[in-house]
Design a protein around this motif. Structure first.
Motif, PDB file in Angstrom:
ATOM      1  N   ASN A 120       1.162  -1.552   0.126  1.00 47.96           N
ATOM      2  CA  ASN A 120      -0.210   0.175   0.099  1.00 47.96           C
ATOM      3  C   ASN A 120       0.389   0.943   0.146  1.00 47.96           C
ATOM      4  O   ASN A 120       0.375   2.129  -0.799  1.00 47.96           O
ATOM      5  CB  ASN A 120      -0.745  -0.497   1.307  1.00 47.96           C
ATOM      6  CG  ASN A 120      -1.697  -0.901   1.073  1.00 47.96           C
ATOM      7  OD1 ASN A 120      -2.717  -1.323  -0.020  1.00 47.96           O
ATOM      8  ND2 ASN A 120      -2.687  -1.286   2.290  1.00 47.96           N
ATOM      9  N   MET A 121       1.542   1.548   0.832  1.00 46.42           N
ATOM     10  CA  MET A 121       2.782   2.711   0.699  1.00 46.42           C
ATOM     11  C   MET A 121       3.967   2.541  -0.809  1.00 46.42           C
ATOM     12  O   MET A 121       3.811   3.589  -1.140  1.00 46.42           O
ATOM     13  CB  MET A 121       4.094   2.097   1.834  1.00 46.42           C
ATOM     14  CG  MET A 121       4.765   3.528   2.109  1.00 46.42           C
ATOM     15  SD  MET A 121       3.703   4.553   2.766  1.00 46.42           S
ATOM     16  CE  MET A 121       4.824   6.086   2.840  1.00 46.42           C
ATOM     17  N   VAL A 122       3.759   1.940  -1.653  1.00 43.04           N
ATOM     18  CA  VAL A 122       4.397   2.381  -2.881  1.00 43.04           C
ATOM     19  C   VAL A 122       3.248   1.732  -3.453  1.00 43.04           C
ATOM     20  O   VAL A 122       3.584   3.311  -4.359  1.00 43.04           O
ATOM     21  CB  VAL A 122       5.100   0.326  -3.110  1.00 43.04           C
ATOM     22  CG1 VAL A 122       5.546   0.613  -4.876  1.00 43.04           C
ATOM     23  CG2 VAL A 122       5.670   0.414  -2.678  1.00 43.04           C
ATOM     24  N   GLU A 123       2.184   1.886  -3.638  1.00 45.80           N
ATOM     25  CA  GLU A 123       1.537   2.780  -4.432  1.00 45.80           C
ATOM     26  C   GLU A 123       0.782   4.175  -4.418  1.00 45.80           C
ATOM     27  O   GLU A 123       0.729   4.752  -5.377  1.00 45.80           O
ATOM     28  CB  GLU A 123      -0.263   1.509  -4.782  1.00 45.80           C
ATOM     29  CG  GLU A 123       0.544   0.030  -4.982  1.00 45.80           C
ATOM     30  CD  GLU A 123      -1.098  -0.362  -4.468  1.00 45.80           C
ATOM     31  OE1 GLU A 123      -2.067  -0.131  -3.784  1.00 45.80           O
ATOM     32  OE2 GLU A 123      -1.536  -1.822  -5.236  1.00 45.80           O
ATOM     33  N   LEU A 124       1.265   3.611  -3.262  1.00 49.08           N
ATOM     34  CA  LEU A 124       0.524   4.941  -2.597  1.00 49.08           C
ATOM     35  C   LEU A 124       1.709   6.455  -3.045  1.00 49.08           C
ATOM     36  O   LEU A 124       1.254   7.650  -3.562  1.00 49.08           O
ATOM     37  CB  LEU A 124       0.457   5.722  -0.558  1.00 49.08           C
ATOM     38  CG  LEU A 124      -0.226   6.750  -0.514  1.00 49.08           C
ATOM     39  CD1 LEU A 124      -1.132   7.581  -0.579  1.00 49.08           C
ATOM     40  CD2 LEU A 124       0.020   7.038   0.763  1.00 49.08           C
ATOM     41  N   LEU A 125       2.982   6.152  -2.598  1.00 49.76           N
ATOM     42  CA  LEU A 125       3.959   6.817  -3.392  1.00 49.76           C
ATOM     43  C   LEU A 125       3.813   7.231  -5.111  1.00 49.76           C
ATOM     44  O   LEU A 125       4.292   8.101  -4.912  1.00 49.76           O
ATOM     45  CB  LEU A 125       5.279   6.127  -3.165  1.00 49.76           C
ATOM     46  CG  LEU A 125       5.501   6.448  -1.694  1.00 49.76           C
ATOM     47  CD1 LEU A 125       6.784   5.958  -0.975  1.00 49.76           C
ATOM     48  CD2 LEU A 125       6.067   8.218  -0.959  1.00 49.76           C
ATOM     49  N   GLN A 126       3.626   6.439  -5.712  1.00 46.93           N
ATOM     50  CA  GLN A 126       3.349   6.619  -6.893  1.00 46.93           C
ATOM     51  C   GLN A 126       2.232   7.473  -7.603  1.00 46.93           C
ATOM     52  O   GLN A 126       2.502   8.183  -8.175  1.00 46.93           O
ATOM     53  CB  GLN A 126       3.254   5.179  -7.509  1.00 46.93           C
ATOM     54  CG  GLN A 126       4.468   4.010  -7.419  1.00 46.93           C
ATOM     55  CD  GLN A 126       4.304   2.669  -7.990  1.00 46.93           C
ATOM     56  OE1 GLN A 126       2.822   2.354  -8.345  1.00 46.93           O
ATOM     57  NE2 GLN A 126       4.859   1.743  -8.542  1.00 46.93           N
TER      58      GLN A 126
END
Length: 216
Positions: A80-86
């Motif tokens: 979820n953190m990776v998707e949010l940063l993108q």
């Protein structure tokens, strides 16, 4: 003693059936008829079985049920953190373009000719852009400040909230830029009308549609 002969004995085998060869022919004919009858019955059974199979409608293959992700809470938080940063990276690109445009406006030859309303709109829009950039960069600061503290799910929850707030400020900044440009080009009434329409558009696409989908 007088011997009596029956009619059967008097007639003899030739009179009854024409001899052993003719009897054999008759027996072969009977076996052939029984064989033909058995084949006919087998074909009838096969025909009925085929018609019964043709009446059965084949079922369409059912879709497979969705399988849950096989991941731990920590792995889910990382994803979820990776998707949010993108997502934030895409938003920050738009904010940087808007901020560069507003900075360039202040150095144009027409800027001293702006009215008080236009100057106020410019200042408010510039400040909204700065606030948007700060809010959208906060998740990165949280992730870096709380790195390896074992609070990744909390970071994801706070970052998601900051992303929603940043979207609201970005919508206000974009509408401010539209108001400023339309007021310079088309006049006050047209600028207010167009800005109202763009405000409704941003509110519907960015907030109302996700809210409605969550309630479905």
């Amino acid at each position: 003693m007088i011997g009596y002969t029956t009619k059967r004995d008097a007639i003899g085998p030739q009179a009854l059936g024409g001899g052993p060869q003719r009897c054999a022919v008759r027996l072969a004919g009977g076996d052939r008829k029984e064989s033909v009858g058995a084949d006919t019955r087998l074909r009838e059974v096969a025909r009925r079985a085929g018609s019964a199979d043709s009446d059965i409608v084949p079922k369409e293959p059912q879709p497979l049920p969705p399988t849950p992700r096989n991941e731990t809470p920590e792995e889910r938080a990382d994803r979820n953190m990776v998707e949010l940063l993108q997502e934030l990276r895409v938003l920050q690109t738009g904010v940087q373009i808007l901020f560069a445009f507003l900075l360039g406006v202040a150095f144009t030859s027409r800027f001293p000719q702006l009215t008080a309303f236009q100057r106020d709109t410019y200042v408010v829009t510039l400040l909204l852009t700065v606030i948007t950039s700060a809010v959208l960069a906060t998740p990165v600061a949280l992730h870096r400040g709380l790195f390896q503290r074992g609070v990744k799910p909390r970071i994801v929850a706070l970052s998601s909230l900051y992303a929603e707030v940043g979207l609201a400020f970005l919508a206000l900044a974009l509408n401010g830029a539209v108001l400023l440009l339309m007021d310079l080009v088309l006049g006050r009434i047209a600028a207010i009308t167009i800005t109202t329409a763009t405000t409704v558009m941003f509110a519907g696409l960015w907030f109302l549609v996700p809210w409605a989908l969550r309630r479905m």
